[in-house]
Motif scaffolding. Structure first.
Motif, PDB file in Angstrom:
ATOM      1  N   ASN A  78       0.824  -1.165  -0.003  1.00  0.00           N
ATOM      2  CA  ASN A  78       0.060  -0.078  -0.063  1.00  0.00           C
ATOM      3  C   ASN A  78       0.949   1.266   0.132  1.00  0.00           C
ATOM      4  OD1 ASN A  78      -2.336  -1.235   0.039  1.00  0.00           O
ATOM      5  ND2 ASN A  78      -2.700  -1.361   2.041  1.00  0.00           N
ATOM      6  N   GLU A  79       1.996   1.278   0.864  1.00  0.00           N
ATOM      7  CA  GLU A  79       3.039   2.580   0.892  1.00  0.00           C
ATOM      8  C   GLU A  79       3.453   2.494  -0.584  1.00  0.00           C
ATOM      9  OE1 GLU A  79       7.205   4.033   2.761  1.00  0.00           O
ATOM     10  OE2 GLU A  79       6.576   2.289   3.433  1.00  0.00           O
ATOM     11  N   ALA A  80       3.998   1.526  -1.374  1.00  0.00           N
ATOM     12  CA  ALA A  80       4.442   1.605  -2.376  1.00  0.00           C
ATOM     13  C   ALA A  80       3.579   1.965  -3.624  1.00  0.00           C
ATOM     14  CB  ALA A  80       5.234   0.588  -3.023  1.00  0.00           C
ATOM     15  N   LYS A  81       2.448   1.898  -3.451  1.00  0.00           N
ATOM     16  CA  LYS A  81       1.422   2.020  -4.537  1.00  0.00           C
ATOM     17  C   LYS A  81       1.075   3.661  -4.388  1.00  0.00           C
ATOM     18  CE  LYS A  81      -3.162   1.330  -6.610  1.00  0.00           C
ATOM     19  NZ  LYS A  81      -4.254   0.385  -6.562  1.00  0.00           N
ATOM     20  N   LYS A  82       0.973   4.149  -2.943  1.00  0.00           N
ATOM     21  CA  LYS A  82       0.646   5.411  -2.577  1.00  0.00           C
ATOM     22  C   LYS A  82       1.867   6.426  -2.998  1.00  0.00           C
ATOM     23  CE  LYS A  82      -0.205   8.316   1.419  1.00  0.00           C
ATOM     24  NZ  LYS A  82       0.848   9.005   1.872  1.00  0.00           N
ATOM     25  N   VAL A  83       3.089   6.003  -2.798  1.00  0.00           N
ATOM     26  CA  VAL A  83       4.274   6.749  -3.105  1.00  0.00           C
ATOM     27  C   VAL A  83       4.274   7.126  -4.849  1.00  0.00           C
ATOM     28  CG1 VAL A  83       6.755   6.801  -3.338  1.00  0.00           C
ATOM     29  CG2 VAL A  83       5.655   6.292  -1.091  1.00  0.00           C
ATOM     30  N   VAL A  84       4.076   5.945  -5.495  1.00  0.00           N
ATOM     31  CA  VAL A  84       3.831   6.102  -7.202  1.00  0.00           C
ATOM     32  C   VAL A  84       2.868   6.605  -7.403  1.00  0.00           C
ATOM     33  CG1 VAL A  84       3.957   4.728  -9.074  1.00  0.00           C
ATOM     34  CG2 VAL A  84       5.549   3.999  -7.341  1.00  0.00           C
ATOM     35  N   THR A  85       1.640   6.539  -6.847  1.00  0.00           N
ATOM     36  CA  THR A  85       0.543   7.262  -7.366  1.00  0.00           C
ATOM     37  C   THR A  85       0.941   8.779  -6.965  1.00  0.00           C
ATOM     38  OG1 THR A  85      -0.968   5.477  -6.860  1.00  0.00           O
ATOM     39  CG2 THR A  85      -1.985   7.561  -6.867  1.00  0.00           C
ATOM     40  N   GLU A  86       1.302   9.240  -5.858  1.00  0.00           N
ATOM     41  CA  GLU A  86       1.867  10.676  -5.785  1.00  0.00           C
ATOM     42  C   GLU A  86       2.695  11.346  -6.639  1.00  0.00           C
ATOM     43  OE1 GLU A  86       3.014  11.010  -1.798  1.00  0.00           O
ATOM     44  OE2 GLU A  86       1.127  10.380  -0.780  1.00  0.00           O
ATOM     45  N   PHE A  87       3.750  10.348  -7.026  1.00  0.00           N
ATOM     46  CA  PHE A  87       4.632  10.734  -7.978  1.00  0.00           C
ATOM     47  C   PHE A  87       4.134  11.132  -9.097  1.00  0.00           C
ATOM     48  CE2 PHE A  87       7.638   9.203 -11.330  1.00  0.00           C
ATOM     49  CZ  PHE A  87       8.314  10.057 -11.339  1.00  0.00           C
ATOM     50  N   LEU A  88       3.156   9.966  -9.993  1.00  0.00           N
ATOM     51  CA  LEU A  88       2.826  10.323 -11.078  1.00  0.00           C
ATOM     52  C   LEU A  88       1.640  11.349 -11.054  1.00  0.00           C
ATOM     53  CD1 LEU A  88       1.849   6.539 -12.033  1.00  0.00           C
ATOM     54  CD2 LEU A  88       3.805   7.977 -12.863  1.00  0.00           C
ATOM     55  N   THR A  89       0.823  11.757 -10.084  1.00  0.00           N
ATOM     56  CA  THR A  89       0.006  12.539 -10.062  1.00  0.00           C
ATOM     57  C   THR A  89       0.836  14.112 -10.165  1.00  0.00           C
ATOM     58  OG1 THR A  89      -1.647  11.689  -8.950  1.00  0.00           O
ATOM     59  CG2 THR A  89      -1.527  14.000  -8.625  1.00  0.00           C
ATOM     60  N   ALA A  90       1.912  13.977  -9.284  1.00  0.00           N
ATOM     61  CA  ALA A  90       3.049  15.194  -9.340  1.00  0.00           C
ATOM     62  C   ALA A  90       3.735  15.464 -10.948  1.00  0.00           C
ATOM     63  CB  ALA A  90       4.285  15.192  -8.379  1.00  0.00           C
ATOM     64  N   VAL A  91       3.743  14.239 -11.464  1.00  0.00           N
ATOM     65  CA  VAL A  91       4.293  14.545 -12.895  1.00  0.00           C
ATOM     66  C   VAL A  91       3.343  15.198 -13.926  1.00  0.00           C
ATOM     67  CG1 VAL A  91       4.840  13.157 -14.946  1.00  0.00           C
ATOM     68  CG2 VAL A  91       5.991  12.676 -12.885  1.00  0.00           C
ATOM     69  N   GLN A  92       1.970  14.695 -13.718  1.00  0.00           N
ATOM     70  CA  GLN A  92       0.948  15.284 -14.350  1.00  0.00           C
ATOM     71  C   GLN A  92       0.638  16.575 -13.845  1.00  0.00           C
ATOM     72  OE1 GLN A  92      -2.082  12.575 -13.700  1.00  0.00           O
ATOM     73  NE2 GLN A  92      -2.170  11.732 -15.858  1.00  0.00           N
ATOM     74  N   GLN A  93       0.866  17.346 -12.817  1.00  0.00           N
ATOM     75  CA  GLN A  93       0.650  18.504 -12.307  1.00  0.00           C
ATOM     76  C   GLN A  93       1.937  19.426 -12.354  1.00  0.00           C
ATOM     77  OE1 GLN A  93      -0.704  17.928  -8.405  1.00  0.00           O
ATOM     78  NE2 GLN A  93      -2.694  17.476  -9.161  1.00  0.00           N
ATOM     79  N   GLY A  94       3.002  18.777 -12.895  1.00  0.00           N
ATOM     80  CA  GLY A  94       4.275  19.650 -12.952  1.00  0.00           C
ATOM     81  C   GLY A  94       4.811  20.101 -11.486  1.00  0.00           C
TER      82      GLY A  94
END
Length: 132
Positions: A3-19
């Protein structure tokens, strides 16, 4: 851990999309190993988050700031590894088009991404777009 790994990667990808560069810098480990596929101006192994940011800067330069993560199709977890099916688009003023799926595999440790292995579904297209 999954769950932590998925949360970190999801936050990363969202940050990529938002710049969100501050969030990206916080999530990418300072000594990340990033393996970018191909034989072009952005490919190769990067050995720090600074090198990753330099690569991404070059990608934005070469794409006239049009590079976009347009779709997060799948996020799959196995322990501290997260595999993602992503879709990227970009265009160049001279007419070059990047329209490609990538499979990224991230390794998460202590809340940060420590390793990224990037796979492309169309290596020829990526090499042509990013140039040699």
């Amino acid at each position: 851990m999954e769950n932590e790994a998925k949360k970190v990667v999801t936050e990363f990808l969202t940050a990529v999309q938002q710049g969100d560069n501050a969030k990206l810098a916080a999530i990418l480990h300072p000594d990340i190993v990033w393996n970018q596929p191909g034989n072009n101006r952005v490919s190769g192994i990067k050995h720090s988050n600074a090198e990753v940011f330099q690569m991404v800067g070059k990608m934005f330069e070469l794409s006239a700031n049009t590079l976009r993560l347009t779709d997060i199709k799948t996020i799959s977890v196995n322990g501290n590894k997260v595999a993602c099916l992503l879709h990227w688009n970009a265009t160049q003023p001279a007419g070059g088009i990047l329209d490609v799926d990538n499979i990224d595999v991230y390794t998460v440790e202590n809340g940060q991404i420590t390793k990224a292995d990037i796979f492309t579904t169309n290596l020829e297209s990526e090499n042509n777009f990013w140039g040699e």
